[in-house]
Design an enzyme around this catalytic site. Structure first.
Site, mmCIF file in Angstrom:
data_model
loop_
_atom_site.group_PDB
_atom_site.id
_atom_site.type_symbol
_atom_site.label_atom_id
_atom_site.label_comp_id
_atom_site.label_asym_id
_atom_site.label_seq_id
_atom_site.Cartn_x
_atom_site.Cartn_y
_atom_site.Cartn_z
ATOM 1 C CG ASP A 1 5.887 7.859 7.428
ATOM 2 O OD1 ASP A 1 6.599 7.047 8.028
ATOM 3 O OD2 ASP A 1 6.235 9.016 7.150
ATOM 4 C CE LYS B 1 6.881 1.160 3.701
ATOM 5 N NZ LYS B 1 6.510 2.564 3.804
ATOM 6 N N GLY B 2 3.799 -1.805 7.584
ATOM 7 C CA GLY B 2 4.009 -2.809 8.635
ATOM 8 C C GLY B 2 2.763 -3.629 8.886
ATOM 9 N N GLY C 1 10.111 3.085 10.244
ATOM 10 C CA GLY C 1 9.346 2.871 11.472
ATOM 11 C C GLY C 1 8.049 2.185 11.103
ATOM 12 C CG HIS C 2 7.750 -0.780 8.750
ATOM 13 N ND1 HIS C 2 8.235 -1.700 7.855
ATOM 14 C CD2 HIS C 2 7.886 0.431 8.130
ATOM 15 C CE1 HIS C 2 8.652 -1.077 6.764
ATOM 16 N NE2 HIS C 2 8.463 0.205 6.918
ATOM 17 C CD GLN D 1 13.259 4.249 4.243
ATOM 18 O OE1 GLN D 1 13.871 3.480 3.537
ATOM 19 N NE2 GLN D 1 13.268 4.142 5.550
ATOM 20 C CB THR E 1 11.874 6.868 12.879
ATOM 21 O OG1 THR E 1 11.431 5.639 12.310
ATOM 22 C CG2 THR E 1 13.362 6.778 13.165
#
Ligand code: IMP
Length: 417
Positions: A13, A16-17, A40-41, A217, A293
């Site tokens: 978290d 990164k996205g 979850g990005h 992750q 997520t």
């Protein structure tokens, strides 16, 4: 151009996205190498929020190939939902390719995951996405791989075998099985839908020098190097790239570690700088620290330099991106953990005490807050002086350059130094 990798430096978290989205503007290919629908990005298209779980963040660019590597575990039902979601935002799924050697998460794996958590006294706090049980089958050499989806009769018999194994070992009951009857039908339908995306991705991995590798992750959730057993079941750290994509070590030019300006963790397990006071609540509320997520609240704490030093060492990071600096805007005073103390010994690197979390005491240095908004700041010189000093202080104690600083959720809320 170079082959670069973006890796979570903490417990996931880290944002990164957004960084992948930014750095993928000139790349041909973005590839994931581990994990699955537990990730979850969050990325934004025209101010619309999109949360990606299995699809690499390169999907935001229509000319970018998105590879789901052999080291991933693919959930067909969730992937079809993601296909629909990205299509509804006007994005194409034509450039998404799944490694034929990636393993498949079935509804049985998800049941086993949830049952095992419910029965366990020492809960990991998994995402319930069936990640652990899928990797167990992989390493037990009983897994179903993406290539098995190309023959539907063969797939059905492999699922039968998987069901019987789970029933016989009492990991699921016959009542459980009845409860997922519709989901199993969905699963077989989803397998047909994703089948046309399954291929040998090795030629694509090796056919470009312009590849961005996207970790999911974070390093402290790594099955080998994380806070075991409170970890995920894959290798998010840089070592996972080579096996998870078939990309040799000597091809990776640039390893970028992503760190939040503070620390968060979702799920159970040790967290030396965790805050249980108003500052923790403040970080959680301002930082909107709820899982992308599962929606679970994230535990929050101050920046942890011994943890970061360990992560830099394990991954071989060349540089750091610091995210969510703006979340610290309203604090009078900010703390940074610079050392751990454990049974009378001190260390600046978590590795000294990796299996002694119960006894670790964080030693803090206080730094003054800047008490004004940094949201959207796009140049280092325009940051308030004290925010500049915070960044420089962390660079100095970690001995690594912080090359990007994220100052808000939008694509352009970013300082590139
Ligand atoms: P699993 O990956 O679902 O097996 O969960 C194992 C641990 O990793 C739990 O503590 C989860 O909360 C954590 N975890 C898994 N994926 C993520 C993620 O993408 N971000 C943060 N934590 C995660």
């Amino acid at each position: 151009m170079a082959i670069s990798a973006i890796i979570g430096g903490q417990w996931g978290d880290e944002g990164k996205g957004k960084v992948v989205d930014l750095l993928s503007s000139n790349v041909d290919v973005v590839a994931r190498y581990q994990g699955g629908a537990n990730a979850g990005h969050t990325v934004y298209k025209d101010n619309q929020k999109i949360v990606l779980h299995q699809i690499p963040s390169g999907v935001m660019r229509s000319d970018c190939k998105c590879l789901l590597g052999n080291g991933m575990v693919i959930d067909p039902i969730e992937l079809v939902k993601e296909f629909e979601n990205v299509k509804s935002k006007g994005l194409t799924i034509d450039n998404i390719f799944i490694s034929m050697n990636a393993h498949i998460t079935s509804p049985i794996h998800k049941l086993i995951d949830i049952n095992s958590e419910n029965k366990s006294k020492n809960k990991i706090g998994t995402t319930g996405k069936g990640i652990g049980p899928t990797y167990v089958d992989k390493y037990n050499r009983k897994g179903i791989r993406a290539c098995d989806l190309l023959d539907s009769e063969n797939l059905k018999s492999k699922i039968e075998v998987q069901i019987n194994r789970a029933l016989n070992s009492q990991q699921i009951s016959s009542n459980d099985l009845k409860s997922i009857k519709d989901e199993l039908d969905n699963f077989f339908n989803a397998c047909i839908i994703i089948a046309s995306h399954i291929t040998d991705i090795i030629p694509m991995v090796h056919g470009t020098n312009n590849l961005l590798v996207e970790g999911a992750q974070g390093t402290l959730l790594d099955i080998d190097h994380g806070t075991y057993p409170f970890v995920t079941s894959s290798n998010p750290s840089s070592g996972g790239i080579t096996t998870g994509l078939g990309l040799p070590l000597n091809k990776i030019d640039r390893l970028i570690g992503i760190f939040k300006a503070y620390t968060t963790r979702v799920g159970n397990g040790p967290f030396p700088t965790e805050l249980f006071d108003q500052d923790g609540e403040k970080l959680q509320n301002i930082g909107k620290e709820f899982g992308a997520t599962t929606g679970r609240p994230r535990r929050c704490g101050w920046f942890d330099a011994p943890l970061a030093n360990y992560s830099i060492m394990i991954n071989g990071f060349n540089e750091i991106t610091m995210t969510k600096l703006d979340i610290l805007d309203e604090f009078d005073e900010i703390k940074v953990c610079t050392e751990y103390e454990c049974n009378g010994k001190r260390s600046k690197n978590l590795s000294t005490f990796i299996n002694q979390f119960e006894d670790i005491k964080p030693i803090y240095t206080k730094v003054p807050g800047w008490k004004c908004s940094t949201v959207g700041t796009d140049s280092f010189n325009n940051l308030p002086k004290k925010a500049q000093e915070y960044i420089q202080y962390i660079e100095q104690i970690l001995s690594i350059p912080i090359k990007h600083i994220s100052t808000g959720p939008k694509r352009n809320d970013m300082i590139i130094r």
